[in-house]
Motif scaffolding. Structure first.
Motif, mmCIF file in Angstrom:
data_model
loop_
_atom_site.group_PDB
_atom_site.id
_atom_site.type_symbol
_atom_site.label_atom_id
_atom_site.label_comp_id
_atom_site.label_asym_id
_atom_site.label_seq_id
_atom_site.Cartn_x
_atom_site.Cartn_y
_atom_site.Cartn_z
ATOM 1 N N LEU A 166 0.832 -1.200 0.000
ATOM 2 C CA LEU A 166 0.000 0.000 0.000
ATOM 3 C C LEU A 166 0.864 1.246 0.000
ATOM 4 O O LEU A 166 1.833 1.340 0.756
ATOM 5 C CB LEU A 166 -0.887 0.049 1.249
ATOM 6 C CG LEU A 166 -1.546 -1.236 1.739
ATOM 7 C CD1 LEU A 166 -2.381 -0.939 2.975
ATOM 8 C CD2 LEU A 166 -2.384 -1.877 0.642
ATOM 9 N N HIS A 167 0.512 2.210 -0.832
ATOM 10 C CA HIS A 167 1.164 3.521 -0.780
ATOM 11 C C HIS A 167 0.149 4.513 -0.241
ATOM 12 O O HIS A 167 -0.982 4.603 -0.731
ATOM 13 C CB HIS A 167 1.664 3.928 -2.160
ATOM 14 C CG HIS A 167 2.743 3.026 -2.666
ATOM 15 N ND1 HIS A 167 4.084 3.264 -2.454
ATOM 16 C CD2 HIS A 167 2.682 1.853 -3.346
ATOM 17 C CE1 HIS A 167 4.804 2.303 -2.981
ATOM 18 N NE2 HIS A 167 3.974 1.427 -3.538
ATOM 19 N N LEU A 168 0.551 5.235 0.787
ATOM 20 C CA LEU A 168 -0.338 6.152 1.493
ATOM 21 C C LEU A 168 -0.044 7.596 1.102
ATOM 22 O O LEU A 168 1.060 7.922 0.650
ATOM 23 C CB LEU A 168 -0.173 5.989 3.004
ATOM 24 C CG LEU A 168 -0.344 4.572 3.559
ATOM 25 C CD1 LEU A 168 -0.110 4.567 5.064
ATOM 26 C CD2 LEU A 168 -1.717 4.012 3.232
ATOM 27 N N ASN A 169 -1.019 8.464 1.326
ATOM 28 C CA ASN A 169 -0.862 9.875 0.965
ATOM 29 C C ASN A 169 -0.124 10.651 2.047
ATOM 30 O O ASN A 169 -0.503 11.774 2.418
ATOM 31 C CB ASN A 169 -2.239 10.512 0.706
ATOM 32 C CG ASN A 169 -3.161 10.460 1.913
ATOM 33 O OD1 ASN A 169 -3.005 9.605 2.792
ATOM 34 N ND2 ASN A 169 -4.122 11.365 1.966
ATOM 35 N N ILE A 170 0.944 10.075 2.543
ATOM 36 C CA ILE A 170 1.785 10.694 3.574
ATOM 37 C C ILE A 170 3.129 11.026 2.953
ATOM 38 O O ILE A 170 3.841 10.133 2.469
ATOM 39 C CB ILE A 170 2.010 9.743 4.764
ATOM 40 C CG1 ILE A 170 0.677 9.250 5.330
ATOM 41 C CG2 ILE A 170 2.833 10.427 5.845
ATOM 42 C CD1 ILE A 170 0.831 8.125 6.349
ATOM 43 N N LEU A 171 3.501 12.275 2.933
ATOM 44 C CA LEU A 171 4.805 12.677 2.410
ATOM 45 C C LEU A 171 5.905 12.359 3.424
ATOM 46 O O LEU A 171 5.676 12.356 4.638
ATOM 47 C CB LEU A 171 4.815 14.169 2.085
ATOM 48 C CG LEU A 171 3.950 14.598 0.896
ATOM 49 C CD1 LEU A 171 3.853 16.116 0.831
ATOM 50 C CD2 LEU A 171 4.517 14.054 -0.415
ATOM 51 N N ASN A 172 7.101 12.127 2.918
ATOM 52 C CA ASN A 172 8.228 11.777 3.794
ATOM 53 C C ASN A 172 8.444 12.793 4.905
ATOM 54 O O ASN A 172 8.698 12.424 6.054
ATOM 55 C CB ASN A 172 9.508 11.663 2.970
ATOM 56 C CG ASN A 172 9.643 10.341 2.229
ATOM 57 O OD1 ASN A 172 10.623 10.107 1.544
ATOM 58 N ND2 ASN A 172 8.642 9.472 2.352
ATOM 59 N N LYS A 173 8.353 14.083 4.578
ATOM 60 C CA LYS A 173 8.620 15.108 5.589
ATOM 61 C C LYS A 173 7.590 15.049 6.718
ATOM 62 O O LYS A 173 7.929 15.301 7.887
ATOM 63 C CB LYS A 173 8.657 16.495 4.959
ATOM 64 C CG LYS A 173 7.398 16.939 4.268
ATOM 65 C CD LYS A 173 7.572 18.304 3.622
ATOM 66 C CE LYS A 173 6.302 18.759 2.908
ATOM 67 N NZ LYS A 173 6.482 20.091 2.256
ATOM 68 N N GLN A 174 6.355 14.698 6.386
ATOM 69 C CA GLN A 174 5.340 14.549 7.425
ATOM 70 C C GLN A 174 5.601 13.298 8.256
ATOM 71 O O GLN A 174 5.451 13.306 9.474
ATOM 72 C CB GLN A 174 3.951 14.486 6.776
ATOM 73 C CG GLN A 174 2.797 14.523 7.759
ATOM 74 C CD GLN A 174 1.444 14.515 7.077
ATOM 75 O OE1 GLN A 174 1.232 13.760 6.125
ATOM 76 N NE2 GLN A 174 0.524 15.346 7.541
#
Length: 248
Positions: A166-174
């Motif tokens: 699964l790829h989530l809508n969370i950016l690395n910086k977050q």
């Protein structure tokens, strides 16, 4: 489309980012376009365009990095524009001088978008294609960014790859702010399932068939089973919500 590009700009170099996206899948197109961050600055055409021939607009978005996105106004470019640092200008494509006549009502990729990209590549200014429009007026992205509220991160599955990860809508910086440090675990809730996920750097940091969470290869966050299929094991689909509490 490639033939049309060469007929307008014979010295152009064409790179194919992706063929075989799921038909009509705007979400998959938007996610795939995020990978433009690894391309050289260029003129990027996408024709996942279920509304072709209708009143939906054809647009050009110039990014602050210097790229141009050319295609339908259906949200597919918005995540990529944000990843490239934001927009500089947006125009609606209306000038038929830069279209291939007669314009097919079902193939704007060939007759509208590719000609625009080719003309841009040989020096035609973005202002020549039509009137400037507000970025805020564009159709919204097919997915939003994850929301962090206190110690709770609310995310969404935006892609499932061929391995069932699964790829989530969370950016690395977050994610760095949410799960900083080593030897952390998060409890992720999908529907009514609560799953304990170790925060790792790579798949082999856990045993085979064990679940994990890590930064993916395109700047977001991935949930997987090492050498297994997370989506199949836990019955997850694209669009499902994921709620996580900050690890302590």
């Amino acid at each position: 489309m490639e033939a049309v590009a060469f007929s307008i700009a014979p010295n152009t170099k064409v790179i194919h980012l992706m063929h075989g996206l799921p038909s009509f899948d705007i979400r998959a197109a938007a996610r795939t376009l995020e990978t433009i961050q690894y391309f050289p600055v260029g003129y990027h055409v996408c024709v996942v365009d279920p509304g072709v021939g209708t009143k939906r607009r054809g647009i050009i978005i110039k990014t602050k990095r210097g790229d141009y996105f050319i295609g339908p106004d259906n949200g597919i470019f918005i995540p990529a524009v944000k990843i490239l640092g934001g927009y500089e200008k947006v125009v609606e494509i209306t000038n038929r001088k830069y279209m291939l006549e007669p314009v097919s009502p079902i193939f704007h990729g060939r007759d509208v978008f590719t000609p625009a990209a080719a003309h841009l590549s040989i020096g035609v200014k973005i202002e020549e294609f039509g009137k400037e429009i507000k970025f805020e007026s564009l159709v919204k992205a097919p997915y939003c960014e994850a929301v962090l509220s206190g110690d709770v991160l609310e995310a969404e599955v935006i892609q499932i790859n061929k391995y069932g990860s699964l790829h989530l809508n969370i950016l690395n910086k977050q994610w760095n702010k949410f799960a900083a440090g080593k030897n952390k675990f998060v409890v992720a809730q999908f529907k009514k399932q609560k799953i304990k996920l170790p925060c790792v750097e790579t798949f082999g940091d856990v045993e085979i068939n064990s679940p994990l969470i890590l930064k993916d290869d395109y700047g977001r966050v991935e949930v997987a089973v090492n050498m297994g299929n997370f989506a199949a094991v836990y019955g997850i689909k694209i669009g499902d919500k994921c709620i996580m509490k900050k690890p302590r």
